[in-house]
Design a protein around this motif. Structure first.
Motif, PDB file in Angstrom:
ATOM      1  N   GLY A  38      24.437  33.391  36.132  1.00 40.49           N
ATOM      2  CA  GLY A  38      24.378  32.643  37.383  1.00 40.49           C
ATOM      3  C   GLY A  38      25.345  31.481  37.432  1.00 40.49           C
ATOM      4  O   GLY A  38      26.058  31.299  38.429  1.00 40.49           O
ATOM      5  N   GLY A  39      25.383  30.681  36.368  1.00 37.34           N
ATOM      6  CA  GLY A  39      26.230  29.488  36.361  1.00 37.34           C
ATOM      7  C   GLY A  39      27.700  29.779  36.150  1.00 37.34           C
ATOM      8  O   GLY A  39      28.556  29.414  36.975  1.00 37.34           O
ATOM      9  N   VAL A  40      28.022  30.451  35.054  1.00 37.87           N
ATOM     10  CA  VAL A  40      29.419  30.778  34.765  1.00 37.87           C
ATOM     11  C   VAL A  40      29.931  31.787  35.792  1.00 37.87           C
ATOM     12  O   VAL A  40      31.089  31.715  36.229  1.00 37.87           O
ATOM     13  CB  VAL A  40      29.563  31.324  33.328  1.00 37.87           C
ATOM     14  N   GLY A  41      29.065  32.715  36.214  1.00 40.22           N
ATOM     15  CA  GLY A  41      29.463  33.676  37.230  1.00 40.22           C
ATOM     16  C   GLY A  41      29.863  32.982  38.523  1.00 40.22           C
ATOM     17  O   GLY A  41      30.860  33.332  39.160  1.00 40.22           O
ATOM     18  N   ALA A  42      29.079  31.975  38.918  1.00 37.48           N
ATOM     19  CA  ALA A  42      29.417  31.225  40.134  1.00 37.48           C
ATOM     20  C   ALA A  42      30.752  30.509  39.980  1.00 37.48           C
ATOM     21  O   ALA A  42      31.573  30.481  40.906  1.00 37.48           O
ATOM     22  CB  ALA A  42      28.309  30.219  40.449  1.00 37.48           C
ATOM     23  N   ALA A  43      30.982  29.926  38.804  1.00 32.25           N
ATOM     24  CA  ALA A  43      32.229  29.194  38.577  1.00 32.25           C
ATOM     25  C   ALA A  43      33.437  30.115  38.603  1.00 32.25           C
ATOM     26  O   ALA A  43      34.478  29.794  39.194  1.00 32.25           O
ATOM     27  CB  ALA A  43      32.153  28.462  37.239  1.00 32.25           C
ATOM     28  N   VAL A  44      33.326  31.273  37.966  1.00 31.54           N
ATOM     29  CA  VAL A  44      34.461  32.192  37.844  1.00 31.54           C
ATOM     30  C   VAL A  44      34.689  32.981  39.122  1.00 31.54           C
ATOM     31  O   VAL A  44      35.833  33.126  39.583  1.00 31.54           O
ATOM     32  CB  VAL A  44      34.240  33.155  36.660  1.00 31.54           C
ATOM     33  N   LEU A  45      33.624  33.498  39.705  1.00 27.63           N
ATOM     34  CA  LEU A  45      33.758  34.422  40.831  1.00 27.63           C
ATOM     35  C   LEU A  45      33.780  33.729  42.194  1.00 27.63           C
ATOM     36  O   LEU A  45      34.322  34.265  43.153  1.00 27.63           O
ATOM     37  CB  LEU A  45      32.613  35.441  40.801  1.00 27.63           C
ATOM     38  N   VAL A 114      29.716  40.354  31.007  1.00 24.42           N
ATOM     39  CA  VAL A 114      29.464  40.941  32.328  1.00 24.42           C
ATOM     40  C   VAL A 114      30.300  40.232  33.393  1.00 24.42           C
ATOM     41  O   VAL A 114      30.896  40.880  34.264  1.00 24.42           O
ATOM     42  CB  VAL A 114      27.957  40.867  32.668  1.00 24.42           C
ATOM     43  N   VAL A 115      30.342  38.897  33.332  1.00 24.04           N
ATOM     44  CA  VAL A 115      31.147  38.136  34.295  1.00 24.04           C
ATOM     45  C   VAL A 115      32.622  38.539  34.191  1.00 24.04           C
ATOM     46  O   VAL A 115      33.303  38.732  35.209  1.00 24.04           O
ATOM     47  CB  VAL A 115      30.995  36.612  34.065  1.00 24.04           C
ATOM     48  N   LEU A 116      33.115  38.687  32.970  1.00 22.51           N
ATOM     49  CA  LEU A 116      34.509  39.082  32.774  1.00 22.51           C
ATOM     50  C   LEU A 116      34.768  40.472  33.348  1.00 22.51           C
ATOM     51  O   LEU A 116      35.796  40.707  34.006  1.00 22.51           O
ATOM     52  CB  LEU A 116      34.858  39.050  31.286  1.00 22.51           C
ATOM     53  N   ALA A 117      33.839  41.404  33.107  1.00 24.77           N
ATOM     54  CA  ALA A 117      34.002  42.767  33.621  1.00 24.77           C
ATOM     55  C   ALA A 117      34.072  42.773  35.148  1.00 24.77           C
ATOM     56  O   ALA A 117      34.853  43.519  35.750  1.00 24.77           O
ATOM     57  CB  ALA A 117      32.854  43.648  33.134  1.00 24.77           C
ATOM     58  N   ILE A 118      33.231  41.937  35.775  1.00 24.41           N
ATOM     59  CA  ILE A 118      33.256  41.844  37.240  1.00 24.41           C
ATOM     60  C   ILE A 118      34.560  41.212  37.712  1.00 24.41           C
ATOM     61  O   ILE A 118      35.203  41.681  38.654  1.00 24.41           O
ATOM     62  CB  ILE A 118      32.058  41.024  37.750  1.00 24.41           C
ATOM     63  N   ALA A 119      34.988  40.127  37.040  1.00 28.18           N
ATOM     64  CA  ALA A 119      36.192  39.399  37.443  1.00 28.18           C
ATOM     65  C   ALA A 119      37.432  40.283  37.367  1.00 28.18           C
ATOM     66  O   ALA A 119      38.356  40.137  38.178  1.00 28.18           O
ATOM     67  CB  ALA A 119      36.370  38.163  36.567  1.00 28.18           C
ATOM     68  N   LYS A 120      37.462  41.212  36.433  1.00 28.18           N
ATOM     69  CA  LYS A 120      38.627  42.085  36.279  1.00 28.18           C
ATOM     70  C   LYS A 120      38.774  43.052  37.447  1.00 28.18           C
ATOM     71  O   LYS A 120      39.823  43.682  37.599  1.00 28.18           O
ATOM     72  CB  LYS A 120      38.520  42.862  34.972  1.00 28.18           C
ATOM     73  N   GLY A 121      37.734  43.146  38.268  1.00 30.07           N
ATOM     74  CA  GLY A 121      37.802  44.039  39.411  1.00 30.07           C
ATOM     75  C   GLY A 121      38.580  43.480  40.588  1.00 30.07           C
ATOM     76  O   GLY A 121      38.801  44.177  41.580  1.00 30.07           O
ATOM     77  N   ILE A 122      38.994  42.234  40.509  1.00 32.21           N
ATOM     78  CA  ILE A 122      39.750  41.633  41.612  1.00 32.21           C
ATOM     79  C   ILE A 122      41.180  42.185  41.622  1.00 32.21           C
ATOM     80  O   ILE A 122      41.723  42.503  40.553  1.00 32.21           O
ATOM     81  CB  ILE A 122      39.772  40.079  41.461  1.00 32.21           C
ATOM     82  N   PRO A 123      41.790  42.340  42.801  1.00 32.61           N
ATOM     83  CA  PRO A 123      43.177  42.813  42.832  1.00 32.61           C
ATOM     84  C   PRO A 123      44.087  41.932  41.979  1.00 32.61           C
ATOM     85  O   PRO A 123      44.072  40.720  42.076  1.00 32.61           O
ATOM     86  CB  PRO A 123      43.545  42.693  44.327  1.00 32.61           C
TER      87      PRO A 123
END
Length: 279
Positions: A38-45, A114-123
C-alpha cells in the motif's frame, strides 16, 4: 498410573502452541506485505499524482486497516522496530522476536517485488536501480538532499514517536478500541515529516524490501535505516517504562491470556445471540 489420555495431553498442548505461533508469524507476513504494498506501491505507482500527502495517507491507512485485521492474532507489529520496542517494554515474549522479524522482512520483500512487477508494465518499462522503487536514502538518495546526520536524527526521532504511540495506545489504561486509529494517524504524520528527508523508513523491513531490488546506493545506505529505527525504538521503550510505570507488572503472556478469555466470552455471547435470534 497416568492414562494414555493424560500422556497425550502435553503433546497436544505443544502442538497447539506451535500452531498459534505460526498463525502469528503468517499474520505478520501478511500485514507487512499489505503495509509495503500500500505505501511503497502508492509512492511508486501513483506518487506523481497524489504527492507526499497521498503517500503519507497510503502508509497510515494501510497500517490502520491491518491493526484491526491482524491485530487480534499477532498484535500487528509489521515492523522490527515495533517488535523490539514492545519486547524492551516487557509487553512481548522474547521467544517470538526472531519469527516476527523474519516474517516481517519476507512480507516486505515480497510486496516490493510485486510493486516492481506492476511498475514494469508501464510503457517504456521501469528500472528499480534508476528510479529507486521507493527506497530510503540520504545525501544524493534523499528526496531533498538531506545529509546522513539529518537522516539519522530524523529516523531516530520519528521511530521514537511511532513506537511510543504504539506502547501508549495499547496500554491497559488507554481508551479501548482506539489504538488502531492513533497508530495509523501517527504513521501518516510521521511520513508527512520524513518523506522529504529520507522517504521515511521508521521500519527496517520496509527499507529492506525496496533496497534489495534497487541495489546500489539504496542497499549501501540500508544500515542507517536498520540502526536508527532500532535506536529510536529503544528510547521509546525507556520513556514508556518511566511514564507508564504500572502498579503491578503484567507479563505479555498474562495479557494475551486475558485477551483470549475476553474474545472467547464475546464469541460465546455472539453465538448465544444467534441461537436465540428469530431470524
Amino acid at each position: 498410573m497416568r492414562s494414555s489420555r493424560d500422556r497425550k495431553a502435553p503433546a497436544a498442548v505443544v502442538a497447539a502452541k506451535g500452531d498459534d505461533a505460526m498463525r502469528k508469524y503468517v499474520a505478520e507476513f501478511v500485514g507487512t506485505f499489505v503495509l509495503v504494498l500500500g505505501g511503497v506501491g502508492a509512492a511508486v505507482l501513483a506518487g506523481d499524482r497524489i504527492g507526499f500527502l497521498g503517500v503519507s495517507f497510503a502508509f497510515g491507512l494501510s497500517l490502520l486497516a491491518m491493526v484491526y485485521v491482524i491485530g487480534p492474532i499477532s498484535g500487528c507489529h509489521v515492523n522490527p522496530a515495533v517488535t523490539m520496542g514492545l519486547s524492551l517494554a516487557g509487553k512481548f515474549e522474547n521467544k517470538h522476536i526472531l519469527g516476527y522479524i523474519v516474517a516481517q522482512c519476507l512480507g516486505a520483500c515480497l510486496a516490493a517485488g510485486v510493486v516492481l512487477a506492476i511498475a514494469k508494465g508501464i510503457p517504456g518499462g521501469y528500472q528499480a536501480s534508476i528510479s529507486g522503487l521507493g527506497s530510503n536514502g540520504y545525501g544524493i538518495a534523499s528526496p531533498e538532499g538531506y545529509s546522513a546526520g539529518a537522516a539519522f536524527l530524523t529516523e531516530v526521532a520519528l521511530t521514537f514517536l511511532l513506537v511510543l504511540t504504539v506502547l501508549g495506545a495499547t496500554d491497559a489504561r488507554a481508551p479501548v478500541g482506539f489504538a488502531g486509529l492513533a497508530i495509523g494517524l501517527v504513521l501518516t504524520l510521521i511520513h508527512l515529516v520524513g518523506i522529504p528527508v529520507t522517504n521515511t523508513s521508521v521500519n527496517p523491513a520496509r527499507s529492506l524490501g525496496p533496497a534489495l531490488f534497487a541495489g546500489g546506493t539504496a542497499l549501501g545506505q540500508l544500515w542507517l535505516f536498520i540502526i536508527a529505527p532500532l535506536l529510536g525504538s529503544g528510547l521509546a521503550a525507556a520513556v514508556y517504562r518511566t511514564l507508564f510505570r504500572p502498579v503491578a507488572a503484567i507479563s505479555a503472556r498474562t495479557a494475551e491470556r486475558s485477551l483470549d478469555a475476553q474474545r472467547a466470552q464475546r464469541i460465546a455471547e455472539d453465538r448465544g445471540d444467534r441461537t436465540h435470534s428469530p431470524v
